[in-house]
Design an enzyme around this catalytic site. Sequence first.
Site, mmCIF file in Angstrom:
data_model
loop_
_atom_site.group_PDB
_atom_site.id
_atom_site.type_symbol
_atom_site.label_atom_id
_atom_site.label_comp_id
_atom_site.label_asym_id
_atom_site.label_seq_id
_atom_site.Cartn_x
_atom_site.Cartn_y
_atom_site.Cartn_z
ATOM 1 N N ALA A 66 27.225 -15.388 31.969
ATOM 2 C CA ALA A 66 28.280 -16.357 31.211
ATOM 3 C C ALA A 66 28.470 -17.688 30.663
ATOM 4 C CB ALA A 66 29.679 -15.685 31.962
ATOM 5 N N GLY A 112 26.745 -12.891 34.377
ATOM 6 C CA GLY A 112 26.765 -11.832 33.475
ATOM 7 C C GLY A 112 25.332 -11.001 32.513
ATOM 8 N N GLU A 115 23.795 -8.408 34.937
ATOM 9 C CA GLU A 115 24.771 -7.155 34.407
ATOM 10 C C GLU A 115 24.607 -6.292 33.321
ATOM 11 O OE1 GLU A 115 29.182 -8.021 37.046
ATOM 12 O OE2 GLU A 115 28.074 -9.644 36.044
ATOM 13 N N GLU A 135 27.323 -15.648 41.235
ATOM 14 C CA GLU A 135 28.915 -15.543 41.239
ATOM 15 C C GLU A 135 29.223 -16.440 42.609
ATOM 16 O OE1 GLU A 135 27.781 -12.626 37.677
ATOM 17 O OE2 GLU A 135 27.924 -12.837 39.927
#
Length: 260
Positions: A66, A112, A115, A135
């Site tokens: 992200a 992300g 993911e 993360e």
Amino acid sequence: MNFENILFEENNNIGYITINRPKKLNALNKATIEELNEAFESAREDHDIKVIILSGSGEKAFVAGADISEFAEFSQKEGRRLAAEGQEKLFDVVANFPKPVIAAINGFALGGGLELAMAAHFRIASNKAKMGLPEVSLGVIPGYGGTQRLPQLVGKGRAMEMIMTAGMIDAQQALDYQLVNHVTAPEDLIPLAEKIAGKIMNNSMVAISAAIRAVNANYEVGVNGFEVEIDGFGSSFGTEDFKEGTSAFLNKRKADFPGK
């Protein structure tokens, strides 16, 4: 349809959705998530598109995570909203998409990015790919479904280790973990995805959509996947694809599915 952060095109019944922020290693920001949502919704309505190949532009990254600069100053409430809206607008859309989504991981798939790849129905990877959920090294946890989908794919112990160490695994290890289905040379990644897509498209897309729903039901809390399978199986008997498929089999010819 014009996009700033992604590329979207259709060719030979395949929809190509490519995150296109190479200078940012294709990092996901809110604008990119919005554009991806629009592209998937457009692909949903486009009857010419039967399979989606999802990838990142350039040679370095699928999606390297992200865009941290966008949420570094967020409050708890804003952080929760970020995760909830992202899952609703993109990650759950991909996971429950009625057409097969193949993630072609061409480089870094981190945070992300991994993911997003895990939300796809299955993954293939370049032998240069690296994957991980870093993360916790930032003082946060995966927020786009990573804590749920990674254990489903690789098992609880391996998922816990990957999340807790914040480390990366290479493509071969991802294959060993069954996180990806195939590993290939970078130049063969999209051709392999297209080859698999071609095999998929030989079959009934109506039946495949029902199969996606049934498989996903097994991972939904409070849903009886067997009942979803029974309903999907029964409904198949009312489709034109079933009539064509059975007729072709009995008459020893190749089926020409109408997609209805």
